[in-house]
Design a protein around this motif. Structure first.
Motif, PDB file in Angstrom:
ATOM      1  N   ALA A 135      44.857  35.126  36.088  1.00  0.00           N
ATOM      2  CA  ALA A 135      44.608  36.408  36.225  1.00  0.00           C
ATOM      3  C   ALA A 135      44.710  36.992  37.510  1.00  0.00           C
ATOM      4  CB  ALA A 135      43.195  36.991  35.649  1.00  0.00           C
ATOM      5  N   ALA A 136      44.833  38.164  37.858  1.00  0.00           N
ATOM      6  CA  ALA A 136      44.842  38.870  39.024  1.00  0.00           C
ATOM      7  C   ALA A 136      44.002  38.177  39.993  1.00  0.00           C
ATOM      8  CB  ALA A 136      45.050  40.195  39.002  1.00  0.00           C
ATOM      9  N   PRO A 137      43.834  37.896  41.163  1.00  0.00           N
ATOM     10  CA  PRO A 137      42.802  37.667  41.884  1.00  0.00           C
ATOM     11  C   PRO A 137      41.851  38.726  42.189  1.00  0.00           C
ATOM     12  CG  PRO A 137      44.806  37.830  43.317  1.00  0.00           C
ATOM     13  CD  PRO A 137      45.233  37.802  41.983  1.00  0.00           C
ATOM     14  N   VAL A 138      40.790  38.519  42.465  1.00  0.00           N
ATOM     15  CA  VAL A 138      39.661  39.480  42.749  1.00  0.00           C
ATOM     16  C   VAL A 138      39.376  39.348  44.265  1.00  0.00           C
ATOM     17  CG1 VAL A 138      37.642  40.378  42.379  1.00  0.00           C
ATOM     18  CG2 VAL A 138      38.904  39.661  40.555  1.00  0.00           C
ATOM     19  N   MET A 139      39.478  39.995  45.197  1.00  0.00           N
ATOM     20  CA  MET A 139      39.363  39.729  46.803  1.00  0.00           C
ATOM     21  C   MET A 139      38.514  41.232  47.353  1.00  0.00           C
ATOM     22  SD  MET A 139      43.106  38.441  47.440  1.00  0.00           S
ATOM     23  CE  MET A 139      42.721  38.154  49.105  1.00  0.00           C
ATOM     24  N   GLN A 140      37.828  40.957  48.272  1.00  0.00           N
ATOM     25  CA  GLN A 140      36.682  41.824  49.030  1.00  0.00           C
ATOM     26  C   GLN A 140      37.225  41.519  50.303  1.00  0.00           C
ATOM     27  OE1 GLN A 140      33.118  42.136  47.196  1.00  0.00           O
ATOM     28  NE2 GLN A 140      34.111  43.619  45.808  1.00  0.00           N
ATOM     29  N   ILE A 141      37.046  42.541  51.283  1.00  0.00           N
ATOM     30  CA  ILE A 141      37.056  42.054  52.618  1.00  0.00           C
ATOM     31  C   ILE A 141      36.281  43.449  53.485  1.00  0.00           C
ATOM     32  CG2 ILE A 141      39.271  43.040  53.083  1.00  0.00           C
ATOM     33  CD1 ILE A 141      39.469  41.013  55.372  1.00  0.00           C
ATOM     34  N   GLN A 142      35.338  43.219  54.233  1.00  0.00           N
ATOM     35  CA  GLN A 142      34.765  44.221  55.280  1.00  0.00           C
ATOM     36  C   GLN A 142      34.463  43.608  56.697  1.00  0.00           C
ATOM     37  OE1 GLN A 142      31.223  45.277  53.700  1.00  0.00           O
ATOM     38  NE2 GLN A 142      30.410  43.171  53.207  1.00  0.00           N
ATOM     39  N   ALA A 143      34.514  44.598  57.558  1.00  0.00           N
ATOM     40  CA  ALA A 143      33.961  44.335  58.949  1.00  0.00           C
ATOM     41  C   ALA A 143      32.492  44.277  58.872  1.00  0.00           C
ATOM     42  CB  ALA A 143      34.476  45.212  59.784  1.00  0.00           C
ATOM     43  N   ILE A 144      31.972  43.358  59.357  1.00  0.00           N
ATOM     44  CA  ILE A 144      30.403  43.346  59.774  1.00  0.00           C
ATOM     45  C   ILE A 144      29.888  43.126  61.213  1.00  0.00           C
ATOM     46  CG2 ILE A 144      30.202  42.413  57.396  1.00  0.00           C
ATOM     47  CD1 ILE A 144      29.723  39.698  58.696  1.00  0.00           C
TER      48      ILE A 144
END
Length: 295
Positions: free
Chosen positions: A260-269
């Motif tokens: 399946a398509a990858p599930v990705m998240q990214i954020q600056a902290i």
């Protein structure tokens, strides 16, 4: 000194294994480099299998291998990474003569499977041979590719090369990267393929995904470039580098698999000092690698 940028990201990869004993090689873990530090990380595998890991001493690529059982498989990786970029003024970053290139850099001046620099030599000389050597010439190549090629999802295949992209004038991030790499190598400028995350990409292009960009060896360092123009180089977390996409795939499967398509998240902290530093476009030359000299 530029404040440290801290990013947190997660990747979830899901597969259905249709036959037992399927082998996987993943390149999804953040590399540890001179200016990229993994502060914290977590790896979870849904099946009761024991993975094997290997880190290449030169590229810093981290390979994760496992033999999966039949049935569903989910691999989830999450990490917090600090980026303390090396920053240079573009006018101070010069090209390195072939005679002074470190031995580890030499492989990146030759043609490769997806980057046929020998076939693009005349074009490169015509378009960029008259420009003063240095960071500005590499940036001119990057800008030329961005303007020449149109970003279009699902417009290429796993067999598309730099020459194909030059002819079709359309592609996805890996195609932009291959074309820029080929043009740089055609001028004896070492360039390599890199994978990261498309931080800052327009949501209209779809959800967060893996991103291909370029690192060019000038000024005795590998500097970051994004010929696709859809992401923010300051926000790139390096996973893997190689001659081209064949060396830096995020997942390679050997056996019967449906994915399946990858599930990705990214954020600056906030970083260790409590400062929230956001990635932004800059005119400075950026690198997450240390210096490398002739050997």
């Amino acid at each position: 000194m530029r404040p440290v940028l801290r990013l947190n990201f997660s990747i979830a990869l899901s597969y259905d294994i249709t036959q037992p004993g399927c082998d996987f090689i993943f390149n999804i873990q953040a590399a540890q480099t001179a200016h990229q530090t993994v502060v914290w990380e977590s790896l979870n595998i849904s099946q009761p299998v024991v993975p094997a890991t290997y880190t290449d001493a030169v590229s810093h690529n981290r390979y994760l291998r496992l033999k999966a059982l039949a049935g569903p498989l989910t691999v989830r990786y999450e990490a917090t990474v600090d980026l303390a970029h090396h920053v240079a003024q573009p006018l101070d970053v010069m090209e390195v003569p072939v005679s002074q290139l470190p031995g580890s850099v030499l492989p990146y001046i030759y043609p490769s499977r997806y980057c046929e620099s020998d076939r693009l030599h005349r074009l490169a000389v015509k378009e960029f041979g008259h420009l003063p050597q240095g960071y500005a010439r590499v940036q001119a190549i990057c800008t030329w590719v961005t303007r020449r090629v149109t970003f279009r999802s699902n417009s290429s295949t796993g067999n598309t090369t730099a020459v194909d992209t030059m002819i079709d004038e359309t592609g996805v991030c890996r195609d932009f990267a291959h074309l820029m790499i080929a043009l740089c190598r055609a001028l004896n400028i070492p360039a390599r393929f890199a994978t990261g995350i498309d931080y800052g990409a327009d949501p209209a292009l779809g959800p967060t995904d893996f991103h291909a960009y370029v690192e060019v060896f000038i000024g005795f360092r590998w500097y970051l470039f994004d010929p696709s123009g859809v992401a923010i180089p300051m926000g790139f977390i390096r996973f893997a580098t190689g001659h081209d996409a064949a060396d830096a795939a995020f997942a390679t499967m050997f056996g019967g698999v449906q994915g399946a398509a990858p599930v990705m998240q990214i954020q600056a902290i906030p970083n260790a000092l409590g400062l929230l530093v956001m990635p932004q476009h800059v005119f400075h030359a950026l690198s997450t690698d240390g210096p490398s000299t002739y050997n």
